[in-house]
Scaffold this motif. Structure first.
Motif, mmCIF file in Angstrom:
data_model
loop_
_atom_site.group_PDB
_atom_site.id
_atom_site.type_symbol
_atom_site.label_atom_id
_atom_site.label_comp_id
_atom_site.label_asym_id
_atom_site.label_seq_id
_atom_site.Cartn_x
_atom_site.Cartn_y
_atom_site.Cartn_z
ATOM 1 N N LEU A 1 -4.858 -4.600 7.303
ATOM 2 C CA LEU A 1 -3.690 -3.971 7.900
ATOM 3 C C LEU A 1 -4.145 -3.354 9.207
ATOM 4 N N ASP A 2 -3.577 -3.829 10.296
ATOM 5 C CA ASP A 2 -3.977 -3.397 11.634
ATOM 6 C C ASP A 2 -2.839 -2.576 12.239
ATOM 7 N N MET A 3 -3.161 -1.419 12.784
ATOM 8 C CA MET A 3 -2.146 -0.517 13.332
ATOM 9 C C MET A 3 -2.615 0.042 14.667
ATOM 10 N N GLU A 4 -1.670 0.312 15.545
ATOM 11 C CA GLU A 4 -1.989 0.968 16.823
ATOM 12 C C GLU A 4 -0.770 1.778 17.258
ATOM 13 N N MET A 5 -1.036 2.946 17.855
ATOM 14 C CA MET A 5 0.026 3.884 18.220
ATOM 15 C C MET A 5 -0.264 4.505 19.576
ATOM 16 N N SER A 6 0.765 4.709 20.371
ATOM 17 C CA SER A 6 0.628 5.381 21.663
ATOM 18 C C SER A 6 1.159 6.813 21.575
ATOM 19 N N PHE A 7 0.628 7.653 22.467
ATOM 20 C CA PHE A 7 1.112 9.029 22.635
ATOM 21 C C PHE A 7 1.005 9.849 21.342
ATOM 22 N N MET A 8 -0.015 9.585 20.562
ATOM 23 C CA MET A 8 -0.235 10.350 19.333
ATOM 24 C C MET A 8 -1.644 10.918 19.331
ATOM 25 N N SER A 9 -1.770 12.147 18.851
ATOM 26 C CA SER A 9 -3.081 12.780 18.731
ATOM 27 C C SER A 9 -3.808 12.222 17.512
ATOM 28 N N GLN A 10 -5.104 12.509 17.424
ATOM 29 C CA GLN A 10 -5.856 12.086 16.253
ATOM 30 C C GLN A 10 -5.258 12.699 14.990
ATOM 31 N N GLU A 11 -4.890 13.956 15.063
ATOM 32 C CA GLU A 11 -4.321 14.629 13.898
ATOM 33 C C GLU A 11 -3.038 13.943 13.435
ATOM 34 N N GLN A 12 -2.200 13.540 14.352
ATOM 35 C CA GLN A 12 -0.950 12.864 13.993
ATOM 36 C C GLN A 12 -1.224 11.503 13.346
ATOM 37 N N ILE A 13 -2.231 10.802 13.871
ATOM 38 C CA ILE A 13 -2.585 9.493 13.301
ATOM 39 C C ILE A 13 -3.108 9.658 11.879
ATOM 40 N N LEU A 14 -3.964 10.660 11.671
ATOM 41 C CA LEU A 14 -4.509 10.877 10.331
ATOM 42 C C LEU A 14 -3.405 11.255 9.347
ATOM 43 N N GLN A 15 -2.500 12.109 9.761
ATOM 44 C CA GLN A 15 -1.430 12.530 8.869
ATOM 45 C C GLN A 15 -0.515 11.360 8.502
ATOM 46 N N LEU A 16 -0.144 10.545 9.495
ATOM 47 C CA LEU A 16 0.712 9.406 9.202
ATOM 48 C C LEU A 16 0.007 8.420 8.259
ATOM 49 N N THR A 17 -1.289 8.225 8.463
ATOM 50 C CA THR A 17 -2.044 7.315 7.601
ATOM 51 C C THR A 17 -2.105 7.849 6.173
ATOM 52 N N GLU A 18 -2.288 9.150 6.027
ATOM 53 C CA GLU A 18 -2.299 9.745 4.693
ATOM 54 C C GLU A 18 -0.958 9.524 3.992
ATOM 55 N N GLN A 19 0.121 9.664 4.727
ATOM 56 C CA GLN A 19 1.444 9.435 4.145
ATOM 57 C C GLN A 19 1.611 7.978 3.722
ATOM 58 N N LEU A 20 1.052 7.061 4.529
ATOM 59 C CA LEU A 20 1.081 5.641 4.179
ATOM 60 C C LEU A 20 0.331 5.392 2.880
ATOM 61 N N MET A 21 -0.888 5.948 2.758
ATOM 62 C CA MET A 21 -1.666 5.770 1.536
ATOM 63 C C MET A 21 -0.932 6.348 0.329
ATOM 64 N N HIS A 22 -0.348 7.522 0.512
ATOM 65 C CA HIS A 22 0.401 8.160 -0.571
ATOM 66 C C HIS A 22 1.557 7.259 -1.014
ATOM 67 N N TYR A 23 2.259 6.682 -0.053
ATOM 68 C CA TYR A 23 3.405 5.821 -0.360
ATOM 69 C C TYR A 23 2.956 4.578 -1.128
ATOM 70 N N ILE A 24 1.875 3.939 -0.677
ATOM 71 C CA ILE A 24 1.391 2.717 -1.324
ATOM 72 C C ILE A 24 0.974 2.997 -2.759
ATOM 73 N N PHE A 25 0.147 4.028 -2.964
ATOM 74 C CA PHE A 25 -0.377 4.294 -4.301
ATOM 75 C C PHE A 25 0.735 4.750 -5.256
ATOM 76 N N GLU A 26 1.715 5.476 -4.728
ATOM 77 C CA GLU A 26 2.811 5.916 -5.587
ATOM 78 C C GLU A 26 3.725 4.748 -5.937
ATOM 79 N N GLU A 27 4.061 3.905 -4.959
ATOM 80 C CA GLU A 27 4.963 2.781 -5.192
ATOM 81 C C GLU A 27 4.350 1.728 -6.107
ATOM 82 N N VAL A 28 3.062 1.453 -5.916
ATOM 83 C CA VAL A 28 2.425 0.337 -6.624
ATOM 84 C C VAL A 28 1.799 0.771 -7.940
ATOM 85 N N LEU A 29 1.134 1.938 -7.938
ATOM 86 C CA LEU A 29 0.415 2.385 -9.127
ATOM 87 C C LEU A 29 1.062 3.572 -9.832
#
Length: 599
Positions: free
Chosen positions: A242-270
């Motif tokens: 899974l390849d992702m890229e974002m503009s105008f976002m800080s490192q903190e914003q990228i990490l938070q969005l990624t954490e939400q993605l992981m949370h969504y995947i693990f909750e939906e699938v497992l």
């Protein structure tokens, strides 16, 4: 053989329930097993959803009963019949459909089958090479189908989350320019451009950065990538990320969005709830206390640096290592002081596989302290080591002295091995951590130059910019990896988006302006037209699903994987090609290599 003419499947085998009692269904699938009880023949019919019992009898339909006498394991059937309840004595509670069966009113044999080379069942005891040779049969097994279905659901959850968060899925080229700064490229000859080659992408890195410059400020792609490298259990020559890229976002914003993605995947699938925020440690911290930039945090057992405690001792091994700039570190294994001497000797051999020249130990037993280095270190130093390591009666301290890199590798592997032996690892636990602030470069002894630890498009920390030319070994990057249970799921960084800084980084890894322009001129030119600040990351889909399913190898979660020699045992790829094909591609094979091609 029969055909499906006039029949249309109404239900999948595993989806028929008691609610269909008395109704007619049409099922299709494979014969899992057949049991002949004289006047009754029982067939377990299987498809991707499960198994259901079919009962054939001449009392129901004589022609179908005669066909049932002919069928064997893995025959392909279509069945029409009525759903009915089983007799109470024949209910199978181990099957989801174990309370019902289908009376066979019509059977069609759609195809026959040879006897398979192994049983089509879970936990089959057969060599993996046989499974890979007959992969299409291996994939009929329920556990393998479960793996592929899980893979589909993970990808679906990824797309669903990213779509809701404003990302666009955009394909990037798979025939690219070779830029050999990492693993080896797979090269593809160009027929219409004699003597020139494409490379299959190791990642879409440059193209996704160009997409940021184009204004498509949230991109993702479930991308196929290719690396010609030595393989391990968690590596393949072709893999999916899974390849992702974002503009105008800080490192903190990228990490938070990624954490939400992981949370969504693990909750939906497992149905698993990842606790957010995910903990974060620096690369320096990970190496200091775990000897690895992908530490397994399902258990504790940190390193303790005892270099200063043993610096002035009479033990020559420790003293010599320290004088040469090395270090001495230890781990404390709780409740393992009664380890047999034979097992201790085996641990010495174990760490030797990772470069360590020896292993010292201290057993804090109920009967007193035991150690092969007691006479060299003295009881006071031994006690001081125990105190530093937090040791109690019943604990075992293991120590390695060597160069920092060797200590990290050997003691890190020993830490994991002792956790396995002492049953510290909870196999049902998902322990996530971010590892941040990686070194920008690492020194390559063979090439006598610095190379990028991640890739040369990673942005250096602002406070380290002035070290690029003078002290590249101490430049840290705005880079981050997400680790799960000691496995790197993936990672990324904020990117360089100014041409001058990119040129300075190229210079730091030994690329001349001419080399940089030849390899990456299109990117440098793009930086002249208003490149935005951007960053991203990529996750190995195969590894993630392997961990979610608690498998040991990514080959178990890929439909058609390669072996550790990069061979597809089923299709026998790679294979020979005809001389005519090589001529069309303007490729010449040396005389001594002509046995590699077809006539």
């Amino acid at each position: 053989m029969d055909t499906m003419e006039g029949l249309s499947r109404s239900h999948y085998c595993g989806e028929v329930t008691e609610a269909e009692k008395g109704k007619e269904v049409i099922l299709c699938g494979w014969v899992e097993r057949r049991r002949d009880h004289g006047g009754l023949i029982f067939i377990d019919l299987r498809d991707r959803t499960g198994v259901i019992q079919v009962v054939a009898s001449p009392d129901y339909e004589e022609q179908s009963f005669k066909k049932a006498e002919q069928v064997r394991t893995e025959y392909v059937l279509a069945i029409r019949g009525e759903v009915r309840m089983r007799d109470e004595a024949t209910v199978n509670q181990k099957m989801p459909t174990g309370t019902i069966e289908v009376r066979c009113d019509e059977m069609r044999i759609l195809n026959s089958s040879k006897t398979p080379p192994f049983y089509i069942e879970d936990n089959v005891d057969v060599d993996e090479s046989i499974r890979l040779k007959y992969r299409y049969l291996d994939l009929r097994r329920p556990e393998m189908q479960k793996n592929l279905i899980m893979r589909h659901r993970v990808k679906h959850a990824m797309r669903e989350f990213l779509d809701k968060n404003g990302f666009f899925e955009i394909e990037t080229p798979e025939l690219c320019k070779s830029t050999p700064e990492g693993a080896r490229d797979y090269l593809v000859p160009s027929r219409v451009n004699p003597g020139k080659f494409y490379a299959l992408p190791q990642s879409p890195q440059l193209f996704k950065q160009l997409l940021m410059i184009s204004g498509m400020d949230r991109y993702f792609q479930i991308a196929r990538c290719f690396r010609d490298e030595d393989l391990r259990a968690d590596r393949q020559p072709e893999f999916t990320q899974l390849d992702m890229e974002m503009s105008f976002m800080s490192q903190e914003q990228i990490l938070q969005l990624t954490e939400q993605l992981m949370h969504y995947i693990f909750e939906e699938v497992l149905g698993h709830d990842i606790q957010l925020p995910i903990q974060r440690i620096t690369w320096d911290y990970a190496m200091k206390y775990y000897g690895s930039d992908k530490p397994d945090l399902r258990f504790d057992m940190k390193f303790t640096d005892i270099t200063e405690l043993v610096r002035g001792t009479e033990f020559k091994v420790f003293r010599s290592v320290i004088e040469k700039g090395g270090q001495v570190k230890a781990i404390n294994v709780k409740g393992y002081s009664q380890i047999p001497r034979r097992e201790l000797d085996g641990l010495v051999e174990y760490v030797g596989h990772y470069g360590a020249k020896g292993l010292a130990w201290i057993c804090f037993t109920p009967d007193g302290i035991k150690s092969q280095v007691m006479k060299f270190l003295g009881e006071d130093t031994i006690q001081a080591i125990g105190t530093a390591c937090g040791s109690e009666t019943g604990d075992l301290v293991l120590m390695i002295a060597d160069k920092p890199a060797v200590v990290a590798a050997a003691l890190g592997e020993l830490r994991k091995e002792m956790a396995r032996r002492t049953h510290l690892i909870d196999e049902n636990k998902f322990a996530f951590t971010w590892v941040l602030d990686f070194p920008m470069f690492e020194y390559n002894e063979e090439e006598k130059r610095y190379v990028a630890m991640h890739h040369p498009f990673t942005a250096p920390r602002d406070e380290d910019l002035d070290k690029l030319e003078t002290d590249p070994g101490h430049v840290y990057a705005k880079a981050y990896d997400l680790v799960l249970n000691g496995v790197e799921l993936g990672g990324g960084s904020l990117r360089i988006y100014q041409q001058d800084i990119q040129q300075r980084v190229f210079k730091a890894i030994g690329l001349t302006p001419e080399d940089a322009n030849e390899k990456f001129g299109f990117l440098l030119r793009a930086f002249e037209y208003g490149a935005p600040p951007h960053g991203g990351l990529a996750f190995g889909l195969d590894r993630m699903i392997m961990l979610m399913l608690k498998r040991k190898s990514i080959r178990d979660v890929i439909a058609f994987p390669k072996t550790q020699n990069a061979i597809d045992q089923m299709s026998e790829a790679p294979g020979e090609v005809a001389v005519k094909q090589l001529r069309e591609l303007h490729i010449h094979v040396d005389a001594e290599d002509k046995n590699l091609v077809k006539k």
